[in-house]
Enzyme design. Structure first.
Site, PDB file in Angstrom:
ATOM      1  CD  GLU A  36      -2.984  -0.914   2.336  1.00  0.00           C
ATOM      2  OE1 GLU A  36      -2.844   0.007   3.167  1.00  0.00           O
ATOM      3  OE2 GLU A  36      -3.864  -1.784   2.438  1.00  0.00           O
ATOM      4  NE  ARG A  93       0.387  -0.287 -25.132  1.00  0.00           N
ATOM      5  CZ  ARG A  93       1.559  -0.870 -24.872  1.00  0.00           C
ATOM      6  NH1 ARG A  93       2.208  -1.478 -25.841  1.00  0.00           N
ATOM      7  NH2 ARG A  93       2.086  -0.835 -23.674  1.00  0.00           N
ATOM      8  CG  HIS A 127      -2.252   3.526 -28.489  1.00  0.00           C
ATOM      9  ND1 HIS A 127      -1.226   3.095 -29.307  1.00  0.00           N
ATOM     10  CD2 HIS A 127      -3.331   2.762 -28.802  1.00  0.00           C
ATOM     11  CE1 HIS A 127      -1.664   2.104 -30.062  1.00  0.00           C
ATOM     12  NE2 HIS A 127      -2.928   1.895 -29.777  1.00  0.00           N
ATOM     13  CE  LYS A 199       0.893  -4.502 -34.199  1.00  0.00           C
ATOM     14  NZ  LYS A 199       1.439  -3.718 -33.071  1.00  0.00           N
ATOM     15  CG  ASP A 227       4.942   1.488 -32.677  1.00  0.00           C
ATOM     16  OD1 ASP A 227       3.874   2.124 -32.652  1.00  0.00           O
ATOM     17  OD2 ASP A 227       4.993   0.247 -32.583  1.00  0.00           O
TER      18      ASP A 227
HETATM   19  C1  R5P Z   1       0.207  -0.893 -30.914  1.00  0.00           C
HETATM   20  O1  R5P Z   1      -0.764  -0.521 -31.557  1.00  0.00           O
HETATM   21  C2  R5P Z   1       1.282   0.026 -30.456  1.00  0.00           C
HETATM   22  O2  R5P Z   1       1.348   1.175 -31.244  1.00  0.00           O
HETATM   23  C3  R5P Z   1       2.642  -0.668 -30.420  1.00  0.00           C
HETATM   24  O3  R5P Z   1       2.975  -1.031 -31.743  1.00  0.00           O
HETATM   25  C4  R5P Z   1       2.653  -1.914 -29.584  1.00  0.00           C
HETATM   26  O4  R5P Z   1       1.866  -1.768 -28.446  1.00  0.00           O
HETATM   27  C5  R5P Z   1       4.065  -2.287 -29.185  1.00  0.00           C
HETATM   28  O5  R5P Z   1       4.043  -3.401 -28.355  1.00  0.00           O
HETATM   29  P1  R5P Z   1       5.140  -4.518 -28.481  1.00  0.00           P
HETATM   30  O6  R5P Z   1       6.474  -3.866 -28.350  1.00  0.00           O
HETATM   31  O7  R5P Z   1       4.852  -5.462 -27.352  1.00  0.00           O
HETATM   32  O8  R5P Z   1       4.956  -5.201 -29.813  1.00  0.00           O
END
Ligand code: R5P
Length: 307
Positions: A36, A93, A127, A199, A227
């Site tokens: 806590e 996210r 995000h 992706k 990213d």
């Molecule tokens: C997803 O939409 C985000 O923009 C990142 O591409 C993603 O969350 C990255 O996560 P990781 O490094 O685990 O692939």
């Protein structure tokens, strides 16, 4: 104006305070043996505008609770206005139901922040911009792209920055608009092609994704993979491997938030990435530093806004 700092990134808070010529206001944050936490404000904040700087990065829940308790403690101490500066907004996210039956965590966090008493929220490169619509208090989504782009320009050399040799690549479909905005900072024009990687994320497994196709030409180019967040690194590494397979000369990664999972740093070192540019929205721990990671500060951007 008073600036308070949570424990998530005290170095960034110090930098901001120094730029503003202000001390970090006094608070006590105690973590008990049962995990806590207790927050206490240790100075007079009556009728003051109070900023609390706290990225809600890993450990996300612990950092969130601290932030909530700051709001409560400041409210009870009669602060006039309580503003959260959340350089990295954890749970952003989880802003839709990816699968039937899931919680929408971003929504819950926003409701908590507002109901606990924050009058305003400031964050960086959230995000998904659509999440802004959930906020009912004033909300600013700043961007660190100028800082990231400048750092890459310094590394590659100003004379090498041109739209013929460099290709900005989004490692997933959702990042197209983001890649465009970043490219505009990098090239100083809106007239440039980008490449997109398709992706596929396995929603039933944790951190599992594949780069299935690439739309654009990266042959003989210096690729900048842009990213917002790197957690496991799967998205970035798969995209980088695909770019090399398609003939890219060099692959450089750029992310805003390094919210690393435990193996991420080791895997960055092993990856085909030449460098990974990032910012200090999240504290980079000593043990996370390696020869490929280049961190730039967003302190100036926060200080300018607060000023
Ligand atoms: C997803 O939409 C985000 O923009 C990142 O591409 C993603 O969350 C990255 O996560 P990781 O490094 O685990 O692939």
């Amino acid at each position: 104006m008073k600036i308070f700092s949570g424990t998530a990134n005290p170095k960034l808070s110090e930098e901001v305070a120094t730029l503003l010529n202000l001390p970090i206001s006094k608070s006590e944050i105690v973590r008990f043996g049962n995990s806590e936490v207790r927050v206490r404000i240790e100075e007079d904040v009556k009728d003051e505008v109070c900023y609390v700087i706290q990225p809600t990065s890993n450990p996300t829940d612990a950092h969130l609770m601290e932030l909530f308790f700051f709001a409560d403690a400041l409210k009870r101490s009669d602060a006039k206005k309580i503003i959260a500066v959340i350089p990295y907004f954890g749970y952003a996210r989880q802003n839709i139901q990816h699968r039937v039956g899931e919680c929408v965590s971003a929504n819950v966090v926003i409701h908590f922040l507002e109901n606990i008493g924050f009058h305003e929220i400031i964050t960086f490169d959230l995000h998904d911009e659509a999440t802004e619509g959930i906020f009912t208090v004033p909300f600013s989504n700043l961007t660190s792209f100028s800082v990231l782009a400048n750092s890459i320009v310094d590394y590659l050399g100003k004379e090498s920055i041109n739209t013929k040799d460099i290709m900005v690549v989004s490692p997933d479909q959702g990042g197209v608009e983001r890649a465009r905005r970043f490219g505009a900072h990098l090239f100083g024009t809106d007239d440039f092609p980008i490449t997109v990687i398709e992706k596929n994320r396995d929603q039933n497994a944790i951190h599992q994704s594949t780069a299935v196709a690439i739309y654009g030409d990266v042959k003989n180019k210096i690729v900048i993979l842009l990213d917002d967040i790197l957690t496991s690194g799967g998205t970035m590494f798969n995209a980088a491997d695909l770019c090399i397979k398609k003939g890219a000369k060099r692959v450089i990664g750029a992310i805003v938030h390094h919210d690393f999972a435990p193996d991420a740093v080791k895997n960055i070192e092993k990856s085909v990435l030449e460098k990974l540019f990032t910012t200090n929205t999240i504290e980079l721990k000593k043990e996370q530093m390696n020869s490929k990671i280049v961190e730039s500060s967003i302190a100036d951007l926060i200080a300018s806004l607060l000023r």
